[in-house]
Design a protein around this motif. Structure first.
Motif, short mmCIF file in Angstrom:
data_model
loop_
_atom_site.label_atom_id
_atom_site.label_comp_id
_atom_site.label_asym_id
_atom_site.label_seq_id
_atom_site.Cartn_x
_atom_site.Cartn_y
_atom_site.Cartn_z
N SER A 26 0.84 -1.21 0.00
CA SER A 26 0.00 0.00 0.00
C SER A 26 0.87 1.25 0.00
CB SER A 26 -0.90 0.02 1.23
OG SER A 26 -1.80 -1.03 1.17
N LEU A 27 1.98 1.18 0.73
CA LEU A 27 2.91 2.31 0.75
C LEU A 27 4.31 1.81 0.35
CD1 LEU A 27 1.88 4.08 4.11
CD2 LEU A 27 1.09 4.61 1.79
N LYS A 28 4.96 2.59 -0.53
CA LYS A 28 6.27 2.16 -1.04
C LYS A 28 7.29 3.27 -0.85
CE LYS A 28 3.84 0.05 -4.94
NZ LYS A 28 3.70 0.19 -6.40
N GLY A 29 7.55 3.64 0.38
CA GLY A 29 8.56 4.66 0.65
C GLY A 29 7.99 6.07 0.63
N LEU A 30 6.85 6.23 1.23
CA LEU A 30 6.18 7.54 1.27
C LEU A 30 6.93 8.49 2.20
CD1 LEU A 30 3.55 9.20 0.54
CD2 LEU A 30 2.63 8.35 2.69
N SER A 31 7.20 9.68 1.70
CA SER A 31 7.87 10.70 2.54
C SER A 31 7.25 12.07 2.28
CB SER A 31 9.36 10.78 2.20
OG SER A 31 10.01 9.57 2.46
N PHE A 32 7.00 12.81 3.33
CA PHE A 32 6.61 14.22 3.21
C PHE A 32 6.69 14.84 4.61
CE2 PHE A 32 2.55 12.01 3.88
CZ PHE A 32 1.97 12.74 4.89
N SER A 33 6.66 16.12 4.65
CA SER A 33 6.62 16.81 5.95
C SER A 33 5.96 18.17 5.74
CB SER A 33 8.04 16.99 6.50
OG SER A 33 8.74 17.91 5.70
N PHE A 34 5.46 18.74 6.81
CA PHE A 34 4.96 20.10 6.69
C PHE A 34 5.02 20.80 8.04
CE2 PHE A 34 1.26 17.35 7.11
CZ PHE A 34 0.57 17.92 8.16
N PRO A 35 5.13 22.11 8.00
CA PRO A 35 5.35 22.85 9.25
C PRO A 35 4.06 23.01 10.05
CG PRO A 35 5.27 24.36 7.40
CD PRO A 35 5.16 22.99 6.81
N GLY A 65 -3.16 5.23 -1.22
CA GLY A 65 -2.53 4.97 0.08
C GLY A 65 -2.86 6.03 1.12
N LYS A 66 -3.85 6.89 0.84
CA LYS A 66 -4.19 7.98 1.78
C LYS A 66 -4.70 7.42 3.12
CE LYS A 66 -7.31 10.03 -0.82
NZ LYS A 66 -7.35 9.24 -2.06
N THR A 67 -5.64 6.46 3.02
CA THR A 67 -6.24 5.93 4.26
C THR A 67 -5.20 5.20 5.09
OG1 THR A 67 -8.32 5.73 3.08
CG2 THR A 67 -8.14 4.50 5.14
N THR A 68 -4.33 4.43 4.42
CA THR A 68 -3.26 3.72 5.15
C THR A 68 -2.36 4.74 5.84
OG1 THR A 68 -3.34 1.95 3.52
CG2 THR A 68 -1.36 2.07 4.87
N THR A 69 -2.05 5.82 5.13
CA THR A 69 -1.17 6.86 5.71
C THR A 69 -1.82 7.45 6.96
OG1 THR A 69 -0.46 7.38 3.47
CG2 THR A 69 0.09 8.99 5.17
N ILE A 70 -3.10 7.80 6.84
CA ILE A 70 -3.80 8.38 8.00
C ILE A 70 -3.84 7.38 9.16
CG2 ILE A 70 -6.07 9.17 8.82
CD1 ILE A 70 -6.46 10.52 6.11
N SER A 71 -4.09 6.10 8.84
CA SER A 71 -4.15 5.08 9.90
C SER A 71 -2.81 4.96 10.61
CB SER A 71 -4.53 3.72 9.30
OG SER A 71 -5.78 3.80 8.69
N ILE A 72 -1.72 5.07 9.86
CA ILE A 72 -0.38 4.99 10.49
C ILE A 72 -0.12 6.26 11.31
CG2 ILE A 72 2.12 4.89 10.02
CD1 ILE A 72 1.41 3.11 7.57
N LEU A 73 -0.52 7.41 10.77
CA LEU A 73 -0.32 8.67 11.50
C LEU A 73 -1.04 8.63 12.86
CD1 LEU A 73 -0.90 11.36 8.68
CD2 LEU A 73 1.27 10.65 9.67
N CYS A 74 -2.22 8.03 12.85
CA CYS A 74 -3.03 7.97 14.10
C CYS A 74 -2.56 6.88 15.04
CB CYS A 74 -4.49 7.69 13.77
SG CYS A 74 -5.24 8.89 12.71
N GLY A 75 -1.73 5.99 14.56
CA GLY A 75 -1.26 4.89 15.42
C GLY A 75 -2.18 3.68 15.40
#
Lengths: 429, 248
Positions: B20-29, B43-53
């Protein structure tokens, strides 16, 4: 604690607004228990409690016929019918009526039966008199062949019923023969002691009788297993286990609509929320249990059924109700965790409870099942609950005697919760 | 301070053929409104699920306000973020106030402070008169607005919204977007996913476009539009990076 209390309040509000759920949890079990207790009343009654119509054809017209008819009539078990449509019933007519299922049983008393018994008694008394050096003066008939009282049963009659009737009739025949023999002996002795005015000779045959006593620790209760005593606790446990359906539906809906996700995103243990949910539904189970007991105590007697007798240990009954509630709630949580749609959970939940109840002795007591089914039945959590309740209500035991069954219910609940937790963890990963 | 740092995130679900994710990277202030955009299955939902723990990444790193998202920090990070799921994550047979009281209680809030917070937000979202109505009687827009309130009761520093305006009317949408702008001005960082790119263009200061489990581009909304001559709006930029192929 706030999470736990808030969850209990939330579930309470949701249940109050769910009329279908309330009906399913409280009204349906009341109807179920009432119906089951009524329809299972007859099979649960002992043959002594039931009244059967017995067609009798008395071709003898003597004392035997009279004795049998009076004897059968005196018991609460039989109603003697010797005429149909105002005319004495004939042997052929009686056979036809029984064969058609209009009556379950008919008895044909053969002609000369009383004479045969009297003759046999006279023969015995003459023999005794001769051996005692007295003259044998009582008349004896020449008949060599033995007579039989014939019994016809409805072909659909059960073996146990036939056996009970056979035994009852056999007792009557023995009683008549014994009475006549004693009468002849008295008569002969009276003849010998004719000078004596005192004729109060009393022969008592029963030197040793039967006395039934209770096995339980208290003698205050005398409870017998009847339809109410079996059905009320049994179907209450069944109804309590049906809480699986609302719990599973509740969990699946929370998962589908995202509220479970929201709860998991909030800091703090989800276990406290789950504990609140469990506590609430265990409470519902306990309320269900006591409501059903009230039905057994107050409603069923109004319908002509016996009153439910509770044991003396209310604490023990409460502990068992909590144990059953824990097991049922955990089962609901597992079903709600495993299945993805409310329909799947509903079908599996309902069918599995019916199976567990059937093998667990809810429908018919485990004791009358085949041995291998009894073995399987003892694995059902419903049977543990029922065993414990029966111990309290019928054997009148206290808390110290029910820990084994309650322990099994608690272990069952713990194992199911662990399985549900493992499945949920795997789902997230 | 960065409000969110995602580095080389990898995730393959058990039994899935493709990661679902293959080396996703980003950051923001901190303090920005970021649009997390991507086609279906990006991969948006997977990303959010990982962000939330909620879901554990196979590899890579996530930091929320400089705290690594791991078992030790999970509870602390949950306090920092509010999540508005795409579903209406409310109990339909409870009133809005009962729902908000329940979720507030789960956050440890209670009594008068909680009640005044609820009243304040109900007013801000135009729901003060409907607070005692059961949620299943609400319109789609009212449900969406209540859904947002439930996620901000604990006053998070980072708010993640998954399609918060899906299926709502223009009035509700305008109110929600207006609230998010004002909320952001109070210093709250916002991550926002949507398929409504005109809306994202209006509200987001930055966007991250994700496709096939990787960030294909990140930058200021205006800057990305200006970067390509053939792009007049965010939708053009989106199609430029993700192509026209259907993602069924």
């Amino acid at each position: 604690m706030l999470r736990l209390l808030a969850t209990i309040r939330k579930e309470w509000l949701l249940l109050l607004r769910d009329r279908t759920g309330l009906t399913l949890l409280f009204a349906m079990p009341v109807v179920l228990i009432t119906v089951m207790a009524l329809i299972e009343d007859a099979p649960f009654r002992d043959y002594q409690e039931l009244k059967f119509d017995i067609l009798t054809v008395d071709n003898d017209g003597g004392r035997l016929g009279k004795y049998i008819k009076e004897g059968l009539g005196q018991t609460s078990q039989f109603r003697v019918i010797d005429s149909v449509h105002g005319a004495p019933v004939t042997e052929q007519q009686a056979r036809a009526l029984v064969n058609e299922g209009n009556y379950q049983i008919c008895i044909i008393i053969p002609k000369g039966a009383t004479g045969a018994i009297v003759s046999n008694a006279n023969r015995i008394v003459n023999d005794i008199s001769r051996r005692m050096g007295m003259p044998d003066v009582l008349p004896v008939g020449n008949r060599k062949d033995s007579l039989h009282v014939t019994v016809y049963f409805d072909p659909a009659s059960k073996k146990a019923f036939k056996s009970a009737i056979h035994q009852a009739l056999d007792n009557f025949l023995t009683q008549v023969e014994t009475d006549m023999l004693l009468e002849r002996i008295k008569k002969q002795l009276k003849r010998k002691d004719v000078a004596e005015e005192n004729d109060s000779m009393n022969i008592q045959l029963k030197a040793v009788g039967l006395k039934e006593q209770l096995t339980g620790p208290s003698e205050e209760l005398d409870v017998i297993s009847n339809s109410v005593q079996h059905n009320v606790p049994a179907w209450s446990i069944f109804a309590m286990f049906f809480i699986v359906i609302p719990i599973a539906g509740n969990m699946i809906r929370e998962r589908e609509d995202g509220s479970m996700l929201r709860m998991k995103l909030i800091p703090g243990s989800y276990l406290a929320i789950l504990a609140g949910k469990m506590l609430f539904f265990v409470g519902v189970c306990v309320v269900q249990f006591y409501l059903m007991m009230q039905v057994g105590i107050y409603l069923l007697p109004l319908l002509g059924l016996p009153q439910l007798t509770l044991g003396q240990s209310f604490l023990a009954a409460f502990v068992v109700a909590v144990g059953i509630g824990l097991a049922a709630t955990s089962y609901g949580i597992l079903v709600g965790t495993v299945f993805k749609t409310p329909n799947q959970a509903l079908n599996f939940g309902a069918i599995s409870i019916v199976i567990l109840s059937a093998i667990g002795g809810i429908w018919i007591p485990l004791e009358i099942m085949p041995p291998h089914m009894q073995l399987i039945g003892h694995l059902s959590p419903l049977s543990w609950g029922l065993d414990a309740i029966n111990d309290i209500y019928l054997r009148n035991v206290g808390v110290s005697h029910i820990w084994g069954d309650v322990g099994k219910l608690v272990v069952f609940a713990t194992v199911l919760l662990c399985i549900a937790a493992t499945i949920e963890k795997r789902r997230l990963s | 301070m960065t409000s969110m740092l995602v580095q080389d995130l990898h995730k393959t679900y058990k039994g899935a053929l493709e990661p679902s994710l293959k080396g996703l990277s980003f950051s923001f202030p901190e303090g920005s409104i970021v649009g997390l955009l991507g086609p279906n299955g990006a991969g948006k939902t997977t990303t959010i699920s990982i962000l939330c723990g909620l879901v554990k990444a196979d590899a890579g790193q996530v930091q929320i306000f400089d705290q690594a998202q791991n078992t030790a920090n999970r509870e602390a990070i949950k306090k920092l973020i509010g999540v508005v799921p795409q579903q209406i994550a409310l109990f339909p047979h409870l009133t809005a106030i009962e729902n908000l009281e329940y979720f507030g209680n789960l956050y440890g809030l209670k009594g008068k402070p909680l009640r005044s917070l609820i009243d304040q937000y109900l007013q801000a979202f135009g729901l003060e008169k409907a607070g005692h109505k059961q949620v299943h009687h609400y319109s789609g827009g009212m449900k969406r607005r209540t859904n947002i309130i439930a996620a901000i009761l604990h006053q998070p520093r980072l708010l993640i919204l998954d399609e918060p305006t899906a299926g709502v009317d223009v009035q509700s949408r305008t109110m929600i977007l207006q609230f998010l702008r004002e909320y952001n001005q109070q210093g709250v960082s916002i991550v926002y996913t949507s398929h409504l790119l005109d809306e994202a263009q209006t509200i987001c200061s930055e966007v991250v476009i994700i496709d096939e489990g990787k960030a294909v581009v990140q930058g200021g909304t205006a800057e990305l539009i200006a970067r390509h001559d053939d792009c007049r709006n965010l939708e053009d930029v989106f199609l430029h990076y993700t192509g026209h192929a259907l993602r069924d």
